[in-house]
Write a protein that holds these residues in place. Sequence first.
Motif, PDB file in Angstrom:
ATOM      1  N   LEU A   5       0.989  -0.776   0.071  1.00  0.00           N
ATOM      2  CA  LEU A   5       0.095  -0.424   0.078  1.00  0.00           C
ATOM      3  C   LEU A   5       0.983   1.212  -0.099  1.00  0.00           C
ATOM      4  O   LEU A   5       2.027   1.070   0.846  1.00  0.00           O
ATOM      5  N   VAL A   6       0.612   2.323  -0.750  1.00  0.00           N
ATOM      6  CA  VAL A   6       1.827   3.203  -1.622  1.00  0.00           C
ATOM      7  C   VAL A   6       0.576   4.529  -1.404  1.00  0.00           C
ATOM      8  O   VAL A   6      -0.499   4.504  -1.256  1.00  0.00           O
ATOM      9  N   TYR A   7       0.909   5.473  -0.376  1.00  0.00           N
ATOM     10  CA  TYR A   7       0.192   7.336  -0.246  1.00  0.00           C
ATOM     11  C   TYR A   7       1.462   8.120  -0.178  1.00  0.00           C
ATOM     12  O   TYR A   7       2.589   8.060   0.436  1.00  0.00           O
ATOM     13  N   CYS A   8       1.290   9.081  -0.728  1.00  0.00           N
ATOM     14  CA  CYS A   8       2.291   9.896  -0.756  1.00  0.00           C
ATOM     15  C   CYS A   8       1.677  11.035  -0.333  1.00  0.00           C
ATOM     16  O   CYS A   8       0.634  11.930  -1.210  1.00  0.00           O
ATOM     17  N   GLU A  15       5.198   6.712   1.834  1.00  0.00           N
ATOM     18  CA  GLU A  15       4.678   5.957   2.869  1.00  0.00           C
ATOM     19  C   GLU A  15       4.277   4.322   1.782  1.00  0.00           C
ATOM     20  O   GLU A  15       3.462   4.978   1.103  1.00  0.00           O
ATOM     21  N   ARG A  16       5.359   3.463   2.082  1.00  0.00           N
ATOM     22  CA  ARG A  16       5.124   2.520   1.821  1.00  0.00           C
ATOM     23  C   ARG A  16       5.121   1.274   2.280  1.00  0.00           C
ATOM     24  O   ARG A  16       5.781   1.162   3.448  1.00  0.00           O
ATOM     25  N   ILE A  17       3.666   0.610   2.770  1.00  0.00           N
ATOM     26  CA  ILE A  17       3.347  -0.639   3.629  1.00  0.00           C
ATOM     27  C   ILE A  17       3.268  -1.444   3.310  1.00  0.00           C
ATOM     28  O   ILE A  17       3.039  -1.867   1.592  1.00  0.00           O
ATOM     29  N   GLU A  18       3.944  -2.627   3.433  1.00  0.00           N
ATOM     30  CA  GLU A  18       3.956  -4.429   2.955  1.00  0.00           C
ATOM     31  C   GLU A  18       2.659  -4.572   4.105  1.00  0.00           C
ATOM     32  O   GLU A  18       2.978  -4.965   5.526  1.00  0.00           O
ATOM     33  N   LEU A  19       1.483  -5.247   3.299  1.00  0.00           N
ATOM     34  CA  LEU A  19       0.624  -5.642   4.431  1.00  0.00           C
ATOM     35  C   LEU A  19       0.472  -7.757   3.623  1.00  0.00           C
ATOM     36  O   LEU A  19       0.570  -8.305   2.944  1.00  0.00           O
ATOM     37  N   GLU A  20       0.084  -8.291   4.833  1.00  0.00           N
ATOM     38  CA  GLU A  20      -0.781  -9.346   5.085  1.00  0.00           C
ATOM     39  C   GLU A  20      -1.660  -9.706   5.151  1.00  0.00           C
ATOM     40  O   GLU A  20      -2.285  -9.500   6.530  1.00  0.00           O
ATOM     41  N   VAL A  68      -1.644  -1.494  -3.735  1.00  0.00           N
ATOM     42  CA  VAL A  68      -2.493  -0.551  -3.770  1.00  0.00           C
ATOM     43  C   VAL A  68      -2.218   0.960  -3.255  1.00  0.00           C
ATOM     44  O   VAL A  68      -1.449   1.222  -3.032  1.00  0.00           O
ATOM     45  N   GLU A  69      -2.330   1.988  -4.009  1.00  0.00           N
ATOM     46  CA  GLU A  69      -2.731   3.306  -4.218  1.00  0.00           C
ATOM     47  C   GLU A  69      -3.350   4.001  -3.852  1.00  0.00           C
ATOM     48  O   GLU A  69      -5.170   4.003  -3.571  1.00  0.00           O
ATOM     49  N   LEU A  70      -3.088   5.317  -2.479  1.00  0.00           N
ATOM     50  CA  LEU A  70      -4.003   5.845  -2.737  1.00  0.00           C
ATOM     51  C   LEU A  70      -4.028   7.320  -2.611  1.00  0.00           C
ATOM     52  O   LEU A  70      -2.596   7.888  -2.976  1.00  0.00           O
ATOM     53  N   TYR A  71      -4.834   8.114  -3.209  1.00  0.00           N
ATOM     54  CA  TYR A  71      -4.735   9.515  -4.180  1.00  0.00           C
ATOM     55  C   TYR A  71      -5.353  10.592  -3.719  1.00  0.00           C
ATOM     56  O   TYR A  71      -6.289  10.666  -2.690  1.00  0.00           O
ATOM     57  N   ARG A  72      -4.376  11.471  -3.519  1.00  0.00           N
ATOM     58  CA  ARG A  72      -4.550  12.483  -2.894  1.00  0.00           C
ATOM     59  C   ARG A  72      -5.320  13.463  -4.022  1.00  0.00           C
ATOM     60  O   ARG A  72      -5.514  13.425  -5.358  1.00  0.00           O
ATOM     61  N   PRO A  73      -6.201  14.481  -3.292  1.00  0.00           N
ATOM     62  CA  PRO A  73      -7.249  15.159  -4.208  1.00  0.00           C
ATOM     63  C   PRO A  73      -6.196  16.478  -5.103  1.00  0.00           C
ATOM     64  O   PRO A  73      -5.636  16.916  -4.352  1.00  0.00           O
TER      65      PRO A  73
END
Length: 90
Positions: A5-8, A15-20, A68-73
Amino acid sequence: MRVELVYCPAPHACERIELELAEGATLADALRASGLAERHGLAAEALDAGIWGRVQPPQTVLRDGDRVELYRPLTVDPKEARRQRYRGGR
């Protein structure tokens, strides 16, 4: 199943997080498991999210290895930003 999961939160910050996650987990499950929305004070239901650069609904089932990417407005319309750069370059 492993997903990333990636969020800028700001330009040049990532910020990059690996999830199980369990098989059959959804995009919404990944967001909840990451804790990013709470950490950054974001409304989880208002976020746009995608898989490998394509916006997807929260109920989309993930596959092993998905990003998975989260997008800023957007703060400025891209066309308007181009116009402003053009005017400033004269």
